[in-house]
Design a protein around this motif. Structure first.
Motif, PDB file in Angstrom:
ATOM      1  N   PHE A 196       0.826  -1.204   0.000  1.00 39.36           N
ATOM      2  CA  PHE A 196       0.000   0.000   0.000  1.00 39.36           C
ATOM      3  C   PHE A 196       0.865   1.261   0.000  1.00 39.36           C
ATOM      4  N   HIS A 197       1.930   1.262   0.805  1.00 36.55           N
ATOM      5  CA  HIS A 197       2.792   2.444   0.865  1.00 36.55           C
ATOM      6  C   HIS A 197       3.537   2.660  -0.448  1.00 36.55           C
ATOM      7  N   ARG A 198       4.023   1.583  -1.059  1.00 39.80           N
ATOM      8  CA  ARG A 198       4.703   1.706  -2.348  1.00 39.80           C
ATOM      9  C   ARG A 198       3.750   2.235  -3.416  1.00 39.80           C
ATOM     10  N   ASN A 199       2.523   1.747  -3.426  1.00 40.51           N
ATOM     11  CA  ASN A 199       1.532   2.232  -4.385  1.00 40.51           C
ATOM     12  C   ASN A 199       1.223   3.710  -4.164  1.00 40.51           C
ATOM     13  N   ALA A 200       1.141   4.099  -2.895  1.00 43.10           N
ATOM     14  CA  ALA A 200       0.851   5.503  -2.575  1.00 43.10           C
ATOM     15  C   ALA A 200       1.964   6.409  -3.104  1.00 43.10           C
ATOM     16  N   LEU A 201       3.210   5.969  -2.960  1.00 43.96           N
ATOM     17  CA  LEU A 201       4.330   6.762  -3.461  1.00 43.96           C
ATOM     18  C   LEU A 201       4.326   6.814  -4.992  1.00 43.96           C
ATOM     19  N   ALA A 202       4.016   5.682  -5.615  1.00 42.21           N
ATOM     20  CA  ALA A 202       4.009   5.611  -7.078  1.00 42.21           C
ATOM     21  C   ALA A 202       2.946   6.530  -7.688  1.00 42.21           C
ATOM     22  N   HIS A 203       1.854   6.751  -6.955  1.00 42.32           N
ATOM     23  CA  HIS A 203       0.755   7.569  -7.473  1.00 42.32           C
ATOM     24  C   HIS A 203       0.742   8.982  -6.884  1.00 42.32           C
ATOM     25  N   ASN A 204       1.833   9.349  -6.220  1.00 44.21           N
ATOM     26  CA  ASN A 204       1.936  10.688  -5.639  1.00 44.21           C
ATOM     27  C   ASN A 204       2.439  11.642  -6.718  1.00 44.21           C
ATOM     28  N   THR A 205       1.531  12.343  -7.373  1.00 47.78           N
ATOM     29  CA  THR A 205       1.891  13.199  -8.508  1.00 47.78           C
ATOM     30  C   THR A 205       2.606  14.472  -8.082  1.00 47.78           C
ATOM     31  N   ASN A 206       2.498  14.864  -6.811  1.00 45.48           N
ATOM     32  CA  ASN A 206       3.158  16.078  -6.325  1.00 45.48           C
ATOM     33  C   ASN A 206       4.606  15.825  -5.913  1.00 45.48           C
ATOM     34  N   ALA A 207       4.966  14.547  -5.721  1.00 39.63           N
ATOM     35  CA  ALA A 207       6.313  14.171  -5.265  1.00 39.63           C
ATOM     36  C   ALA A 207       6.688  14.882  -3.973  1.00 39.63           C
ATOM     37  N   THR A 208       5.712  14.996  -3.065  1.00 41.34           N
ATOM     38  CA  THR A 208       5.961  15.585  -1.750  1.00 41.34           C
ATOM     39  C   THR A 208       5.228  14.774  -0.686  1.00 41.34           C
ATOM     40  N   LEU A 209       5.738  14.848   0.539  1.00 44.95           N
ATOM     41  CA  LEU A 209       5.061  14.260   1.695  1.00 44.95           C
ATOM     42  C   LEU A 209       5.168  15.243   2.843  1.00 44.95           C
ATOM     43  N   SER A 210       4.065  15.459   3.533  1.00 50.65           N
ATOM     44  CA  SER A 210       4.116  16.301   4.716  1.00 50.65           C
ATOM     45  C   SER A 210       4.966  15.614   5.773  1.00 50.65           C
ATOM     46  N   ASN A 211       5.385  16.348   6.774  1.00 52.00           N
ATOM     47  CA  ASN A 211       6.212  15.745   7.824  1.00 52.00           C
ATOM     48  C   ASN A 211       5.478  14.603   8.518  1.00 52.00           C
ATOM     49  N   LYS A 212       4.182  14.777   8.768  1.00 56.86           N
ATOM     50  CA  LYS A 212       3.414  13.716   9.427  1.00 56.86           C
ATOM     51  C   LYS A 212       3.310  12.488   8.516  1.00 56.86           C
ATOM     52  N   GLU A 213       2.992  12.734   7.233  1.00 58.00           N
ATOM     53  CA  GLU A 213       2.892  11.617   6.289  1.00 58.00           C
ATOM     54  C   GLU A 213       4.218  10.871   6.198  1.00 58.00           C
ATOM     55  N   PHE A 214       5.300  11.642   6.142  1.00 63.26           N
ATOM     56  CA  PHE A 214       6.621  11.024   6.031  1.00 63.26           C
ATOM     57  C   PHE A 214       6.951  10.184   7.265  1.00 63.26           C
ATOM     58  N   HIS A 215       6.810  10.764   8.449  1.00 60.35           N
ATOM     59  CA  HIS A 215       7.189  10.045   9.665  1.00 60.35           C
ATOM     60  C   HIS A 215       6.298   8.819   9.886  1.00 60.35           C
ATOM     61  N   ASP A 216       5.009   8.939   9.580  1.00 58.52           N
ATOM     62  CA  ASP A 216       4.117   7.785   9.717  1.00 58.52           C
ATOM     63  C   ASP A 216       4.534   6.664   8.763  1.00 58.52           C
ATOM     64  N   MET A 217       4.790   7.039   7.500  1.00 60.84           N
ATOM     65  CA  MET A 217       5.178   6.038   6.505  1.00 60.84           C
ATOM     66  C   MET A 217       6.548   5.454   6.822  1.00 60.84           C
TER      67      MET A 217
END
Length: 228
Positions: A196-217
């Motif tokens: 699920f996490h790999r798919n989320a990154l593959a479909h992230n068109t903004n190529a950014t993650l908030s600090n919370k999203e990053f630390h959680d992932m």
């Protein structure tokens, strides 16, 4: 000008921080590990001083290599926003580090010396499995020309399919197609989270993650692969 000892300690701290391992600074200092020694350390050396997670050791080696490259070239990394940096670090973990950890886990269940016999014994069952594609047969089965099976030739999609259908990892209560509940720490649940996490990154068109999203992932991916 800083004295060499302080300068070297700052470089050690910088590399550990880049590897997301600043808490190891005290351990390294008490063990006599200096910045100069870092490139000479092996996996066994690091495990002997308490760095037991494969992901941590690989991240440290990468940080050392990156640091040495920047120093030798007299350059600094291209400026990235914090959110872009979060995305790149998570992507590196998910697509470069995690597959290695899963491969080690697979090899622990199926030692390479026995793998071709084990796969041949399940050939009919695996060929009827929709998740194992015909183009995979030449690297899996002796009847298709394979003389030596190596998990290093398997991409993550094939490894996941084999873990589910060959190793028979137990399916999570929430099935293979839904994100497991946080309390589910089974091997099957860990595999689903990684997908699920790999798919989320593959479909992230903004190529950014908030600090919370990053630390959680980041924390979840490390926890999911750390025991392997």
């Amino acid at each position: 000008m800083e004295n060499p000892t302080t300068e070297e300690e700052n470089e050690l701290k910088e590399v550990l921080t880049k590897a997301e391992l600043p808490h190891f600074l005290t351990v390294f200092k008490s063990s006599g590990v200096t910045f100069e020694l870092l490139p000479k350390l092996t996996h066994e050396d690091l495990k002997s001083i308490g760095m037991n997670l494969l992901v941590d050791r690989i991240n440290l080696f990468k940080a050392v290599t990156d640091h040495e490259g920047n120093v030798s070239k007299g350059c600094t990394p291209s400026p990235l926003s914090e959110l872009e940096s979060n995305f790149l670090r998570a992507t590196h973990l998910a697509y470069a580090i995690i597959p290695r950890a899963i491969r080690i886990f697979f090899d622990s269940r199926h030692p390479p010396i026995n793998l071709i016999k084990q796969l041949d014994s399940k050939e009919g069952e695996l060929k009827s499995c929709k998740a194992v594609y015909q183009e995979n047969y030449p690297i899996l089965f002796s009847s298709d020309g394979c003389t030596m099976v190596k998990s290093e030739n398997f991409d993550l999609t094939l490894l996941m399919a084999l873990l589910r259908n060959f190793t028979k990892i137990k399916e999570p209560v929430t099935t293979w197609n839904k994100m497991p509940k946080q309390a589910d720490t089974s091997e099957g649940a860990d595999l689903v989270r990684i997908r699920f996490h790999r798919n989320a990154l593959a479909h992230n068109t903004n190529a950014t993650l908030s600090n919370k999203e990053f630390h959680d992932m980041w924390n979840e991916l490390k926890d999911n692969s750390g025991g392997w």
